[in-house]
Write a protein that holds these residues in place. Structure first.
Motif, mmCIF file in Angstrom:
data_model
loop_
_atom_site.group_PDB
_atom_site.id
_atom_site.type_symbol
_atom_site.label_atom_id
_atom_site.label_comp_id
_atom_site.label_asym_id
_atom_site.label_seq_id
_atom_site.Cartn_x
_atom_site.Cartn_y
_atom_site.Cartn_z
ATOM 1 N N ARG A 11 0.822 -1.212 0.000
ATOM 2 C CA ARG A 11 0.000 0.000 0.000
ATOM 3 C C ARG A 11 0.857 1.263 0.000
ATOM 4 N NH1 ARG A 11 -4.337 -2.100 4.606
ATOM 5 N NH2 ARG A 11 -5.318 -3.694 3.306
ATOM 6 N N ASP A 12 0.197 2.397 -0.201
ATOM 7 C CA ASP A 12 0.894 3.681 -0.148
ATOM 8 C C ASP A 12 1.555 3.837 1.219
ATOM 9 O OD1 ASP A 12 0.024 4.262 -2.686
ATOM 10 O OD2 ASP A 12 -1.659 5.514 -2.029
ATOM 11 N N GLY A 13 2.765 4.397 1.225
ATOM 12 C CA GLY A 13 3.500 4.573 2.479
ATOM 13 C C GLY A 13 4.243 3.335 2.924
ATOM 14 N N GLU A 14 4.236 2.304 2.090
ATOM 15 C CA GLU A 14 4.932 1.052 2.393
ATOM 16 C C GLU A 14 5.874 0.690 1.249
ATOM 17 O OE1 GLU A 14 1.247 -1.144 4.797
ATOM 18 O OE2 GLU A 14 1.775 -1.773 2.762
ATOM 19 N N LEU A 19 14.182 -10.087 1.151
ATOM 20 C CA LEU A 19 14.760 -10.950 2.177
ATOM 21 C C LEU A 19 15.754 -11.939 1.571
ATOM 22 C CD1 LEU A 19 11.558 -11.838 4.250
ATOM 23 C CD2 LEU A 19 13.375 -10.240 4.887
ATOM 24 N N GLY A 20 15.856 -11.938 0.261
ATOM 25 C CA GLY A 20 16.707 -12.889 -0.434
ATOM 26 C C GLY A 20 15.899 -14.030 -1.029
ATOM 27 N N ASP A 21 16.441 -14.652 -2.046
ATOM 28 C CA ASP A 21 15.812 -15.803 -2.719
ATOM 29 C C ASP A 21 14.408 -15.492 -3.235
ATOM 30 O OD1 ASP A 21 18.058 -17.450 -2.228
ATOM 31 O OD2 ASP A 21 17.314 -17.932 -0.221
ATOM 32 N N GLY A 22 14.160 -14.237 -3.565
ATOM 33 C CA GLY A 22 12.881 -13.867 -4.139
ATOM 34 C C GLY A 22 11.775 -13.599 -3.131
ATOM 35 N N TYR A 23 12.105 -13.566 -1.853
ATOM 36 C CA TYR A 23 11.116 -13.281 -0.814
ATOM 37 C C TYR A 23 11.220 -11.819 -0.365
ATOM 38 C CZ TYR A 23 10.515 -18.330 -0.433
ATOM 39 O OH TYR A 23 10.249 -19.660 -0.710
ATOM 40 N N TYR A 24 10.090 -11.302 0.174
ATOM 41 C CA TYR A 24 10.014 -9.902 0.574
ATOM 42 C C TYR A 24 9.279 -9.759 1.905
ATOM 43 C CZ TYR A 24 11.358 -8.812 -4.232
ATOM 44 O OH TYR A 24 12.026 -8.734 -5.424
ATOM 45 N N ILE A 25 9.546 -8.647 2.577
ATOM 46 C CA ILE A 25 8.789 -8.269 3.769
ATOM 47 C C ILE A 25 8.271 -6.855 3.554
ATOM 48 C CG2 ILE A 25 10.865 -7.441 4.972
ATOM 49 C CD1 ILE A 25 7.985 -9.171 6.773
ATOM 50 N N ILE A 26 7.001 -6.639 3.808
ATOM 51 C CA ILE A 26 6.418 -5.304 3.655
ATOM 52 C C ILE A 26 6.724 -4.490 4.905
ATOM 53 C CG2 ILE A 26 4.292 -3.991 3.325
ATOM 54 C CD1 ILE A 26 3.133 -6.469 1.915
ATOM 55 N N GLN A 27 7.221 -3.286 4.692
ATOM 56 C CA GLN A 27 7.599 -2.399 5.790
ATOM 57 C C GLN A 27 6.980 -1.016 5.603
ATOM 58 O OE1 GLN A 27 10.846 -3.063 8.378
ATOM 59 N NE2 GLN A 27 8.970 -4.232 8.342
ATOM 60 N N SER A 28 6.668 -0.373 6.713
ATOM 61 C CA SER A 28 6.244 1.018 6.666
ATOM 62 C C SER A 28 7.451 1.893 6.347
ATOM 63 C CB SER A 28 5.634 1.435 8.003
ATOM 64 O OG SER A 28 5.429 2.829 8.049
ATOM 65 N N GLU A 29 7.256 2.888 5.496
ATOM 66 C CA GLU A 29 8.376 3.757 5.140
ATOM 67 C C GLU A 29 8.750 4.698 6.275
ATOM 68 O OE1 GLU A 29 7.040 5.614 1.540
ATOM 69 O OE2 GLU A 29 8.008 4.083 0.296
ATOM 70 N N ASN A 30 7.793 5.057 7.120
ATOM 71 C CA ASN A 30 8.067 6.036 8.184
ATOM 72 C C ASN A 30 7.667 5.564 9.582
ATOM 73 O OD1 ASN A 30 8.966 8.210 6.380
ATOM 74 N ND2 ASN A 30 6.835 8.228 5.671
ATOM 75 N N GLY A 31 7.072 4.395 9.708
ATOM 76 C CA GLY A 31 6.607 3.915 11.012
ATOM 77 C C GLY A 31 7.506 2.842 11.585
ATOM 78 N N TYR A 32 6.883 1.910 12.328
ATOM 79 C CA TYR A 32 7.615 0.821 12.967
ATOM 80 C C TYR A 32 8.322 -0.047 11.942
ATOM 81 C CZ TYR A 32 8.336 -3.746 15.138
ATOM 82 O OH TYR A 32 8.880 -4.928 15.560
ATOM 83 N N ARG A 33 9.575 -0.402 12.243
ATOM 84 C CA ARG A 33 10.361 -1.289 11.390
ATOM 85 C C ARG A 33 11.087 -2.290 12.287
ATOM 86 N NH1 ARG A 33 11.093 0.698 6.335
ATOM 87 N NH2 ARG A 33 13.107 -0.332 6.044
ATOM 88 N N PHE A 34 11.237 -3.495 11.789
ATOM 89 C CA PHE A 34 11.925 -4.504 12.589
ATOM 90 C C PHE A 34 13.415 -4.198 12.678
ATOM 91 C CE2 PHE A 34 12.300 -6.240 8.267
ATOM 92 C CZ PHE A 34 13.622 -6.668 8.231
ATOM 93 N N GLY A 35 14.052 -4.752 13.707
ATOM 94 C CA GLY A 35 15.476 -4.534 13.912
ATOM 95 C C GLY A 35 16.282 -5.807 13.722
#
Length: 222
Positions: A11-14, A19-35
């Motif tokens: 979505r917008d803002g994401e 993650l490698g091997d063709g996999y992805y994780i959706i992240q907020s561009e300005n909010g909470y992000r994993f560490g």
């Protein structure tokens, strides 16, 4: 992966981060992000898991740990997260990656009832590190401070969810290490492995329900 697939799930803002091997994780561009602690915890747990195992991911946030384990082990992963937007984002990440062995439930982990009792071979948790008021934060305060769940809650819930012989994998800050070891012992969990980051600030623990006393200590960069 087709552009249409990204359009369907991101979505917008994401943004979808690889993650490698063709996999992805959706992240907020300005909010909470994993560490990096969450990524390290997933790698720590995955070595002991097989596709036959059933895993509970508590305080799952954007779903990074559960999604990594679903990809690398093929195990069935149930994720629980109290934040509706993060839980929704996690589900869309699973859809983007076409993962069928992971579920996401939006609820307060303290209200899960009996559906999790003695069901799991493994619990993973990257919980809020700080007591309320000890380290205020503007972004995702529930993810950083014990606003909605405490350390005692996490360990109690984990014990109830695990089968005898099942293990809790958790990361935390060393300033609360003594509290964690004592809480595990009081709840019938035996700390079997402790991995301390050389920076002295964080650690990962593997604690087994009904395990015999014996602990392996490792100091390792992660």
């Amino acid at each position: 992966m087709s552009d249409e697939r990204f359009t369907k799930y991101v979505r917008d803002g994401e943004k979808a981060e690889p993650l490698g091997d063709g996999y992805y994780i959706i992240q907020s561009e300005n909010g909470y992000r994993f560490g990096s602690d969450a990524v390290s915890l997933a790698h720590f747990a995955e070595r002991d898991l097989t596709w036959r195992d059933k895993v509970l991911d508590l305080c799952s946030g954007c779903g990074i740990i559960g999604i990594m384990l679903a990809i690398s082990t093929g195990a069935h992963i149930d994720c629980v997260e109290i934040d509706k937007s993060l839980c929704d984002m996690s589900g869309r990440s699973a859809g983007l990656n076409e993962l069928k062995n992971i579920t996401f439930t939006c609820c307060d982990a303290r209200d899960m009832g009996t559906w999790t009792n003695n069901q799991y071979d493994c619990v993973v948790c990257n919980p809020p590190y700080y007591k309320v008021g000890s380290k205020p934060t503007i972004i995702a305060p529930q993810a950083n401070s014990e606003i909605s769940i405490t350390l005692a809650d996490v360990i109690s819930i984990s014990t109830r969810a695990l089968k005898v012989g099942g293990a809790l994998y958790m990361t935390h800050v060393t300033s609360r290490l003594d509290e964690i070891i004592c809480a595990c012992r009081d709840n019938g969990l035996t700390v079997k492995k402790l991995v301390v980051n050389p920076n002295g600030k964080t650690f990962m623990v593997r604690a087994v329900r009904g395990g015999k006393p014996y602990m392996e200590l490792e100091i390792k960069e992660y």
